[in-house]
Design a protein around this motif. Sequence first.
Motif, PDB file in Angstrom:
ATOM      1  N   TYR A  47       0.857  -1.445  -0.047  1.00 49.07           N
ATOM      2  CA  TYR A  47       0.000  -0.149   0.006  1.00 49.07           C
ATOM      3  C   TYR A  47       0.942   1.423  -0.174  1.00 49.07           C
ATOM      4  O   TYR A  47       0.556   2.232  -0.628  1.00 49.07           O
ATOM      5  CB  TYR A  47      -0.989  -0.037   1.168  1.00 49.07           C
ATOM      6  N   LEU A  48       1.767   1.232   0.943  1.00 48.38           N
ATOM      7  CA  LEU A  48       2.640   2.557   1.297  1.00 48.38           C
ATOM      8  C   LEU A  48       3.428   2.898  -0.280  1.00 48.38           C
ATOM      9  O   LEU A  48       3.849   3.800  -0.699  1.00 48.38           O
ATOM     10  CB  LEU A  48       3.771   2.222   2.252  1.00 48.38           C
ATOM     11  N   LEU A  49       3.973   1.725  -0.915  1.00 53.66           N
ATOM     12  CA  LEU A  49       4.700   1.856  -2.006  1.00 53.66           C
ATOM     13  C   LEU A  49       3.752   2.326  -3.240  1.00 53.66           C
ATOM     14  O   LEU A  49       4.244   3.377  -4.001  1.00 53.66           O
ATOM     15  CB  LEU A  49       5.343   0.674  -2.723  1.00 53.66           C
ATOM     16  N   GLU A  56       0.176   6.050  -7.051  1.00 53.23           N
ATOM     17  CA  GLU A  56      -1.077   5.215  -7.538  1.00 53.23           C
ATOM     18  C   GLU A  56      -0.894   5.006  -9.067  1.00 53.23           C
ATOM     19  O   GLU A  56      -2.132   4.950  -9.683  1.00 53.23           O
ATOM     20  CB  GLU A  56      -2.259   5.823  -6.982  1.00 53.23           C
ATOM     21  N   GLN A  57       0.121   4.836  -9.703  1.00 51.62           N
ATOM     22  CA  GLN A  57       0.210   4.546 -11.354  1.00 51.62           C
ATOM     23  C   GLN A  57       0.037   3.224 -11.324  1.00 51.62           C
ATOM     24  O   GLN A  57       0.881   2.631 -10.938  1.00 51.62           O
ATOM     25  CB  GLN A  57       1.466   5.050 -11.686  1.00 51.62           C
ATOM     26  N   LYS A  58      -1.155   2.838 -12.116  1.00 54.81           N
ATOM     27  CA  LYS A  58      -1.423   1.221 -12.298  1.00 54.81           C
ATOM     28  C   LYS A  58      -0.233   0.563 -12.627  1.00 54.81           C
ATOM     29  O   LYS A  58      -0.104  -0.579 -12.152  1.00 54.81           O
ATOM     30  CB  LYS A  58      -2.417   1.195 -13.182  1.00 54.81           C
ATOM     31  N   GLU A  59       0.700   1.101 -13.633  1.00 55.08           N
ATOM     32  CA  GLU A  59       1.842   0.463 -14.248  1.00 55.08           C
ATOM     33  C   GLU A  59       2.651  -0.028 -13.119  1.00 55.08           C
ATOM     34  O   GLU A  59       3.403  -1.074 -13.575  1.00 55.08           O
ATOM     35  CB  GLU A  59       2.160   0.919 -15.518  1.00 55.08           C
ATOM     36  N   TRP A  62       2.342  -3.987  -9.914  1.00 58.66           N
ATOM     37  CA  TRP A  62       2.971  -5.228  -9.672  1.00 58.66           C
ATOM     38  C   TRP A  62       4.357  -4.968  -8.902  1.00 58.66           C
ATOM     39  O   TRP A  62       4.636  -5.892  -8.439  1.00 58.66           O
ATOM     40  CB  TRP A  62       3.320  -6.017 -11.168  1.00 58.66           C
ATOM     41  N   THR A  63       4.937  -3.993  -9.427  1.00 58.69           N
ATOM     42  CA  THR A  63       6.394  -3.679  -8.789  1.00 58.69           C
ATOM     43  C   THR A  63       5.879  -3.465  -7.333  1.00 58.69           C
ATOM     44  O   THR A  63       7.015  -4.076  -6.327  1.00 58.69           O
ATOM     45  CB  THR A  63       6.821  -2.291  -9.227  1.00 58.69           C
ATOM     46  N   LEU A  67       7.686  -5.908  -4.544  1.00 58.13           N
ATOM     47  CA  LEU A  67       8.840  -5.629  -3.662  1.00 58.13           C
ATOM     48  C   LEU A  67       8.292  -5.857  -2.153  1.00 58.13           C
ATOM     49  O   LEU A  67       9.102  -6.354  -1.342  1.00 58.13           O
ATOM     50  CB  LEU A  67       9.021  -4.156  -3.702  1.00 58.13           C
ATOM     51  N   SER A  68       6.934  -5.769  -1.930  1.00 55.49           N
ATOM     52  CA  SER A  68       6.546  -6.073  -0.610  1.00 55.49           C
ATOM     53  C   SER A  68       6.533  -7.548  -0.514  1.00 55.49           C
ATOM     54  O   SER A  68       6.701  -7.998   0.794  1.00 55.49           O
ATOM     55  CB  SER A  68       5.044  -5.447  -0.591  1.00 55.49           C
ATOM     56  N   PHE A  69       6.214  -8.474  -1.366  1.00 56.03           N
ATOM     57  CA  PHE A  69       6.171  -9.827  -1.015  1.00 56.03           C
ATOM     58  C   PHE A  69       7.617 -10.124  -0.786  1.00 56.03           C
ATOM     59  O   PHE A  69       7.875 -11.035   0.343  1.00 56.03           O
ATOM     60  CB  PHE A  69       5.876 -10.541  -2.472  1.00 56.03           C
TER      61      PHE A  69
END
Length: 157
Positions: A47-49, A56-59, A62-63, A67-69
């Motif tokens: 969420y923070l990233l 909030e750029q949709k593209e 996934w990044t 990174l959060s994963f």
Amino acid sequence: MDEIRQILRDKDFKKLFVGDTDNTLIQFFRYVFVGGLAFVVDFALSYLLFRFVFNEQKEFGWTANALSFIAGLVVNYLISTFWIFKTSKVDNKIVEFISFAAIGVVGLLITIGITVLFEKWLGDTTHLFQIIAKIVSTAASFLWNFFARKILLFTKK
């Protein structure tokens, strides 16, 4: 099971949280907390990233998720090897982490697979397919991650 009965009989619940153990039930109990914390790290960082770093750029969704994963995986690994699994079959910590991560990636693929199956199976019937899929896939992935890590990496040599 005898160890659990003894803990319950003596009301010595501290043993569920403190000390080394090879008891699978106690390790599973602890893994619930570790998995929960790793989930919170993963979710919050995603969420923070996405919100503040990628505006909030949709593209970049996934990044942020990737990174959060990874952050959640690192938290899970560090706490698991410190608190739950003390004995590893792998002597090299880098190989151990890569193996731990590979099991996590399989868990992620299980989650994706179950989500796709539920979308195809229930997507036309109910909009709740996503929530149902998330519940089922989270449980399946959690069980996979715990038992695969326990058996493949952290059972005594």
